[in-house]
Enzyme design. Structure first.
Site, short mmCIF file in Angstrom:
data_model
loop_
_atom_site.label_atom_id
_atom_site.label_comp_id
_atom_site.label_asym_id
_atom_site.label_seq_id
_atom_site.Cartn_x
_atom_site.Cartn_y
_atom_site.Cartn_z
N HIS A 154 0.91 -1.08 0.02
CA HIS A 154 -0.08 -0.18 0.11
C HIS A 154 0.91 1.19 -0.07
O HIS A 154 0.30 2.52 -0.24
CB HIS A 154 -0.98 0.07 1.21
CG HIS A 154 -0.24 0.30 2.57
ND1 HIS A 154 0.07 -0.60 3.43
CD2 HIS A 154 0.02 1.37 3.13
CE1 HIS A 154 0.49 -0.26 4.70
NE2 HIS A 154 0.53 1.13 4.52
N ASP A 184 -0.06 -7.56 1.39
CA ASP A 184 0.55 -6.14 1.38
C ASP A 184 2.04 -5.99 1.55
O ASP A 184 2.80 -5.20 2.09
CB ASP A 184 -0.33 -5.53 2.74
CG ASP A 184 0.10 -3.89 2.77
OD1 ASP A 184 0.05 -3.29 1.59
OD2 ASP A 184 0.15 -3.40 3.97
N SER A 260 4.59 2.24 8.12
CA SER A 260 4.41 0.91 7.41
C SER A 260 5.59 0.62 6.48
O SER A 260 6.18 1.53 5.75
CB SER A 260 3.26 1.28 6.44
OG SER A 260 2.11 1.43 7.26
#
Length: 412
Positions: A154, A184, A260
């Site tokens: 993402h 992901d 992230s």
């Protein structure tokens, strides 16, 4: 029994008891010199008795003083020893606390120094009317000295240009090697060599309560290289966010937007997880950060390096849990079938309901996914479906996901 009318007197040779008449006669018959001699003798004896009483008193006082002093000193000595022991225990406890604090701090310092240089900032740029614009940013981990970096899908999703900023401030353009929306994860590469590479650890050995150290770029370059610490709060969590599935470690180390793709490390400086998401912002939950387990990520990374995508067994459908009003029909309703998949070849179609999969009753998408994970590409699965009021048994051969047009929201 003692007679109060008799008086005990002292004589040189003996002690004799006399009554009053005997004393009177005795006094009359005795001569004066004898009386004087006896009086002198009595005075002398009284003096001797007084002297010995004095000596006895002094001796008793001395002995009593010695005993008292011993008792007092012994008591004080014991108090001193007790005080010393208590003080030593307190010092020991203080040392333990200090040493523990120092060890914790030293561990974080060491890990930050060793792993920090391998954690990078990843920026996602998109082209629009005004040219290339920054769409978002996250973190990444250099895991190969030749410039290979793992990050979250993402973070780079939809990017027309990806840039990487190292801890020393240098910026590089990066190219996408491969991505896997389902987990992901993505692998990108920058040109060059001898980059500082992190070491992957074994996340299966992680226990609740272990030290957890998160390194990343929360909120962008302004806070690049931020280090937070905590513990592992839970292991072997399974989470689904949208259509992405996660096998994650839970930690109370702060993980914020921008973290992230960053590193979650153990106390040895090994990467045990890839920071992926944080929940709680809209649920008033604090201290809940999550990282994709390193063991589940290793195979994905290897596949992305080799093929640019993940080869995994696929059923080739999208769907959702369904149940009839009377509760007699319960399973997974098929919404669409992926062209070229084993499901299409077996004759499944939209509107069918899968009642049993691999000879087991199922009622959720997760149950199908869990079953597929236990098989390999090419395996044939027994399946019972409900169609137009009737049930039907069919066999479905699991497809190679890398050879069909997989979608992000397919079941498996």
């Amino acid at each position: 029994m003692h007679d109060e009318n008799k008086i005990t007197d002292y004589d040189e040779n003996k002690i004799t008891n006399y009554d009053e008449n005997e004393i009177s006669n005795y006094v009359k018959d005795i001569n004066k010199p004898k009386e004087d001699f006896n009086k002198s003798k009595k005075r002398k004896n009284r003096g001797m008795r007084t002297f010995f009483k004095g000596v006895a008193f002094v001796l008793i006082a001395a002995v009593s003083g010695t005993i008292g002093s011993y008792v007092l000193v012994d008591h004080k000595f014991k108090n001193i020893e007790s005080f010393k022991q208590t003080t030593n225990e307190k010092d020991k406890n203080r040392n333990i606390i200090t040493t523990s604090s120092q060890t914790w701090g030293d561990t974080i310092n060491k890990v930050a120094k060793e792993v920090g240089p391998s954690v990078v900032g990843v920026s996602n740029h998109a082209e629009n009317f005004y040219g290339s614009q920054l769409k978002g940013s996250g973190s990444g981990i250099i895991f190969d000295k030749n410039g290979y970096i793992v990050t979250n899908y993402h973070v780079i999703e939809g990017a027309s240009k990806i840039t990487v900023k190292l801890s020393n401030g240098k910026t590089y353009d990066a190219k996408l090697i491969g991505s896997d929306p389902r987990t992901d994860l993505a692998v990108i590469k920058i040109d060059g060599s001898n980059f500082p590479a992190a070491k992957f650890g074994d996340s299966s050995k992680v226990k609740v309560g272990d030290i957890a150290i998160a390194i990343g770029n929360p909120l962008g370059d302004e806070f690049a290289g931020s280090v937070t610490s905590g513990i592992i709060s839970a292991v072997n969590r399974k989470m689904t966010v949208g259509e992405a599935e996660y096998k994650v470690l839970q930690t109370d180390a702060a993980i914020n937007p921008g973290n992230s793709g960053g590193a979650l490390c153990n106390e040895n400086g090994e990467i045990i997880g890839i920071n992926s998401l944080k929940i709680g912002t809209n649920k008033n939950a604090e201290g809940m950060g999550f990282a994709i387990t390193m063991n589940s990520a290793k195979g994905i990374i290897d596949s992305l390096m080799k093929y640019g995508q993940v080869a995994r067994p696929e059923l080739g459908i999208t769907g959702a849990s369904v149940e009839s009003r009377d509760g007699k029909i319960k399973g997974v309703g098929i919404q669409s079938v992926i062209p070229g998949s084993g499901a299409e070849k077996a004759g499944l179609s939209s509107g069918d309901v899968i009642l049993e999969f691999d000879d087991k009753k199922i009622s959720s998408v997760e149950e199908i996914r869990s079953t597929i994970e236990k098989h390999k590409i090419g395996d044939k699965i027994n399946c019972k479906i409900y169609r137009n009021g009737k049930t039907k048994n069919i066999k479905i051969q699991l497809s190679d996901s890398s050879k069909i047009n997989s979608t992000e929201n397919q079941i498996g």
